[in-house]
Design a protein around this motif. Structure first.
Motif, PDB file in Angstrom:
ATOM      1  N   LYS B 412      30.101  -0.991  51.190  1.00 53.66           N
ATOM      2  CA  LYS B 412      30.510  -0.301  49.962  1.00 53.66           C
ATOM      3  C   LYS B 412      29.402  -0.238  48.916  1.00 53.66           C
ATOM      4  CE  LYS B 412      35.488  -0.653  50.181  1.00 53.66           C
ATOM      5  NZ  LYS B 412      36.696  -1.205  49.610  1.00 53.66           N
ATOM      6  N   SER B 413      28.175  -0.184  49.398  1.00 53.95           N
ATOM      7  CA  SER B 413      27.041  -0.088  48.479  1.00 53.95           C
ATOM      8  C   SER B 413      26.098   1.015  48.924  1.00 53.95           C
ATOM      9  CB  SER B 413      26.266  -1.398  48.445  1.00 53.95           C
ATOM     10  OG  SER B 413      27.045  -2.399  47.864  1.00 53.95           O
ATOM     11  N   HIS B 414      25.547   1.724  47.934  1.00 54.65           N
ATOM     12  CA  HIS B 414      24.473   2.669  48.230  1.00 54.65           C
ATOM     13  C   HIS B 414      23.178   1.875  48.277  1.00 54.65           C
ATOM     14  CE1 HIS B 414      27.187   5.921  47.497  1.00 54.65           C
ATOM     15  NE2 HIS B 414      27.364   5.598  46.227  1.00 54.65           N
ATOM     16  N   ARG B 415      22.335   2.188  49.237  1.00 50.79           N
ATOM     17  CA  ARG B 415      21.083   1.449  49.326  1.00 50.79           C
ATOM     18  C   ARG B 415      19.943   2.436  49.581  1.00 50.79           C
ATOM     19  NH1 ARG B 415      20.781  -2.806  54.028  1.00 50.79           N
ATOM     20  NH2 ARG B 415      22.019  -4.136  52.661  1.00 50.79           N
ATOM     21  N   PHE B 416      18.973   2.409  48.691  1.00 46.84           N
ATOM     22  CA  PHE B 416      17.783   3.231  48.878  1.00 46.84           C
ATOM     23  C   PHE B 416      16.609   2.314  49.181  1.00 46.84           C
ATOM     24  CE2 PHE B 416      20.499   6.133  46.629  1.00 46.84           C
ATOM     25  CZ  PHE B 416      20.185   7.356  47.208  1.00 46.84           C
ATOM     26  N   ILE B 417      15.883   2.651  50.247  1.00 47.15           N
ATOM     27  CA  ILE B 417      14.742   1.822  50.646  1.00 47.15           C
ATOM     28  C   ILE B 417      13.483   2.678  50.588  1.00 47.15           C
ATOM     29  CG2 ILE B 417      13.761   0.390  52.483  1.00 47.15           C
ATOM     30  CD1 ILE B 417      16.716   0.332  53.596  1.00 47.15           C
ATOM     31  N   ILE B 418      12.538   2.243  49.784  1.00 45.23           N
ATOM     32  CA  ILE B 418      11.253   2.955  49.752  1.00 45.23           C
ATOM     33  C   ILE B 418      10.237   2.093  50.467  1.00 45.23           C
ATOM     34  CG2 ILE B 418       9.544   4.111  48.322  1.00 45.23           C
ATOM     35  CD1 ILE B 418      11.447   3.904  46.016  1.00 45.23           C
ATOM     36  N   GLN B 419       9.548   2.700  51.414  1.00 45.15           N
ATOM     37  CA  GLN B 419       8.448   1.987  52.076  1.00 45.15           C
ATOM     38  C   GLN B 419       7.132   2.564  51.602  1.00 45.15           C
ATOM     39  OE1 GLN B 419      10.207   2.504  55.818  1.00 45.15           O
ATOM     40  NE2 GLN B 419      10.410   0.313  56.190  1.00 45.15           N
ATOM     41  N   PHE B 420       6.313   1.695  51.049  1.00 51.68           N
ATOM     42  CA  PHE B 420       5.049   2.165  50.477  1.00 51.68           C
ATOM     43  C   PHE B 420       3.931   2.166  51.503  1.00 51.68           C
ATOM     44  CE2 PHE B 420       7.530   0.436  46.963  1.00 51.68           C
ATOM     45  CZ  PHE B 420       7.557   1.533  46.142  1.00 51.68           C
TER      46      PHE B 420
END
Lengths: 224, 420
Positions: B412-420
């Motif tokens: 029940k969570s939005h998760r954004f993952i940025i990989q640099f």
């Protein structure tokens, strides 16, 4: 106070002049580069509002000419190009401020007042309105010579309202003024209500009459 | 399958078939020829012997004759058979310790003193060796010719198709936003020249369309600013008119909000075009931790209002070489989304390790549509404040710097993952 508005868009200059005339400014208009150069060479202005993109030349050259003639007129660039490079270029050439179109008239008015205050070195840095004394340099406010403690945002808000006294300032203009880019992210005006409420409370506590009025929810007015 | 292999494979199949069929045929043909040859020489030999026998009148000189002609056997016959008989046999040879093939001619003759059977044999050993040698030589020759042909063909094909492969390589690198036109080397083959010309003009058209579309967005946004400014300023003047009724004030306020929204939309579009045009050139070392801390502080009012708990677990800071404004925009878009699309008393977790930043927030609704998430004007909320460009801007910034961004819906969570 004498202002020169260099702007080729007639409707825009009409609005700006209408708004500023009520502030007791004397406003002249130059619609093109040539007139602008002629006027700036012949007269001195307290503040010049300069549009960069003119039909017959780059507004930045007006700025260059001013500096070459060692003129000390205050200059605010009003430009449709909101890029950091333009901003830096303008400020490096000696402009006092940079305002990107579209802007709020209340914002422009406040910026002009600030430029003029900075330009006059003869102690005009203190604004006195009845019992309110605002020291724009020290960023302090006193009511009947009694200092009151305002946060940075509350001080900015009060100064903004005072700079546009007896005018309705839209909530959007206030939001943009006190929270900058953040206003673009959050559209709710709760933050304004909160700051206005606190400011009013602090002024009232210092026995200052309630000058800040809400105008049918569309904006606020410093009524004096 | 590669073009080169395809043509060579056909050659190979043909060549293998040819060898499989040709070598036995060749072998048997030569063997047959040799046999006929041996048979003929046996007949000639026989005639010679018979004529010699006619001359000898003694009754029993034959063993004597046999002694001189080891390949000859003469024995009395009971009946005369009119025709000669040929057959092959193997005789064990004790000296070389192997079976030696022989060709035998059996013939009956009527001499003056009776009928005889003459058997003449001729060793096939030599001719067997000859046949084998010939077949081996021929096989080698055939193989050499086929291998040679394949190699030549391969080289030739490679040379011929080289412009084609270089065209493919160039097409791989083709990007519509890259304004460099295609430069193809002139080839000797008309079809390839024509292909290259077609591709060049096609790409040029694409670039022009793309460019004019981009310019349109840019110009439209720029041109829109003046009327927007006029509209907004006139509204401000309208606010100053006196008297003003509550009803009018309400309408003015709504107009002001609409103009604000247009303004914001326009600014976002301009920002997008600027990112696309790579106009954010100046780079500096940007600390993710610093920006995140600053934004959390800046948004404190809004998180407090919703009673959102913000947990920032940035153990090791990520330092990027990038444009600070863009990285701030990137993070503020993600963080403000996390606040706006959060529930009251919700959570926001910001985690990072050296290469990765995760922004997670408790969700108001269900999972977002992953495919449409980063596209322009794909609003997935009914929030009228959102203009539907935020995540596209995020995507454009990550693409510009070669970062990757992923969306997950988890617990029940939005998760954004940025990989640099």
């Amino acid at each position: 106070m004498k202002l020169l508005l260099i702007e080729d868009e007639v409707e825009l200059s009409k609005s700006i002049i209408t708004y500023l005339k009520a502030e007791n400014y004397v406003c002249e208009v130059a619609q093109d580069f040539k007139t602008a150069i002629n006027k700036t060479e012949s007269f001195n202005y307290d503040c010049i509002l300069l549009d960069i993109s003119l039909p017959d030349g780059n507004g930045l050259n007006v700025l260059k000419a001013l500096k070459a003639n060692k003129k000390t007129d205050g200059v605010i660039i009003i430009s449709a190009k909101d890029s950091i490079d333009d901003r830096i270029a303008g400020l490096n050439l000696g402009a006092d401020d940079y305002l990107a179109k579209p802007f709020h008239l209340s914002e422009l008015s406040a910026r002009i007042a600030a430029v003029i205050r900075r330009r006059h070195f003869d102690g005009n840095k203190v604004i006195v309105l009845n019992e309110i004394t605002i020291d724009t340099l020290a960023k302090t406010v006193a009511i009947s010579n009694k200092k009151i403690d305002l946060t940075r945002k509350e001080f900015d808000l009060l100064l903004y309202l005072v700079s546009n006294k007896n005018r309705v300032i839209s909530k959007n203009a206030i939001a943009e003024h006190i929270s900058g880019d953040e206003a673009e992210v959050f559209d709710n005006f709760d933050i304004i209500y909160a700051h206005i409420k606190n400011l009013k409370k602090k002024l009232l506590l210092a026995d200052c009459p309630d000058y800040i009025k809400s105008v049918y929810g569309m904006g606020y007015k410093f009524n004096i | 399958m590669k073009l080169l292999n395809k043509s060579i494979r056909s050659y190979l199949v043909f060549a293998t078939l040819l060898i499989i069929i040709a070598i036995p045929v060749f072998y048997f043909a030569i063997q047959r020829i040799v046999k006929e040859d041996v048979d003929e020489s046996l007949i000639a030999h026989k005639e010679e012997i018979i004529s010699k026998l006619e001359e000898v009148r003694h009754l029993d000189p034959y063993p004597f004759l046999e002694a001189f002609e080891p390949n000859l056997t003469i024995s009395p016959a009971k009946i005369i058979r009119p025709d000669d008989k040929f057959y092959s046999i193997s005789i064990y040879d004790s000296i070389s310790n192997e079976n030696i093939p022989y060709r035998v001619l059996e013939s009956s003759v009527q001499l003056k003193n009776g009928a005889y059977i003459i058997k003449l044999k001729s060793s096939l050993l030599d001719s067997k060796d000859v046949i084998q040698s010939i077949v081996i030589v021929m096989t080698i020759l055939l193989l050499l010719i086929i291998i040679g042909l394949i190699l030549i063909n391969r080289r030739l094909s490679k040379k011929i198709w080289k412009p084609f492969y270089s065209t493919i390589d160039k097409l791989h690198e083709y990007r519509v936003d890259n304004m460099e036109p295609f430069h193809f080397e002139k080839t000797e083959i008309d079809e390839f020249n024509s292909l290259n010309n077609t591709i060049a003009s096609l790409s040029k058209r694409n670039q022009q369309v793309y460019q004019s579309q981009k310019e349109f967005t840019e110009n439209a946004s720029h041109e829109m600013q003046t009327p927007l400014a006029i509209f907004q300023n006139k509204l401000e003047l309208l606010m100053q008119t006196d008297p003003i009724t509550a009803e009018q004030a309400k309408i003015i306020e709504e107009l002001a909000n609409a103009s604000q929204r247009m303004n914001r939309l326009n600014k976002s579009l301009l920002l997008l075009t600027k990112i696309e045009n790579n106009q954010f050139l100046d780079k500096e070392t940007v600390s993710i931790k610093d920006i995140t801390d600053k934004l959390i502080e800046q948004y404190k009012f809004h998180t407090d209002k919703k009673n959102i708990t913000v947990i920032a677990q940035i153990e090791t800071d990520i330092l990027l070489t990038a444009n600070k404004t863009l990285i701030e925009t990137l993070l503020s878009n993600l963080l403000s989304n996390a606040i706006r699309h959060n529930i009251t008393n919700g959570h926001i977790t910001i985690r990072s390790n050296q290469k990765e930043l995760v922004i997670e927030n408790t969700a108001k609704g269900d999972s977002l549509n992953k495919e449409k998430l980063f596209q322009r004007f794909q609003k997935q909320s009914t929030d009228s404040n959102s203009i539907g460009l935020g995540l596209e801007i995020v995507k454009k910034i990550t693409t510009l710097y070669g970062y990757s961004i992923q969306y997950q819906f988890f617990d029940k969570s939005h998760r954004f993952i940025i990989q640099f």
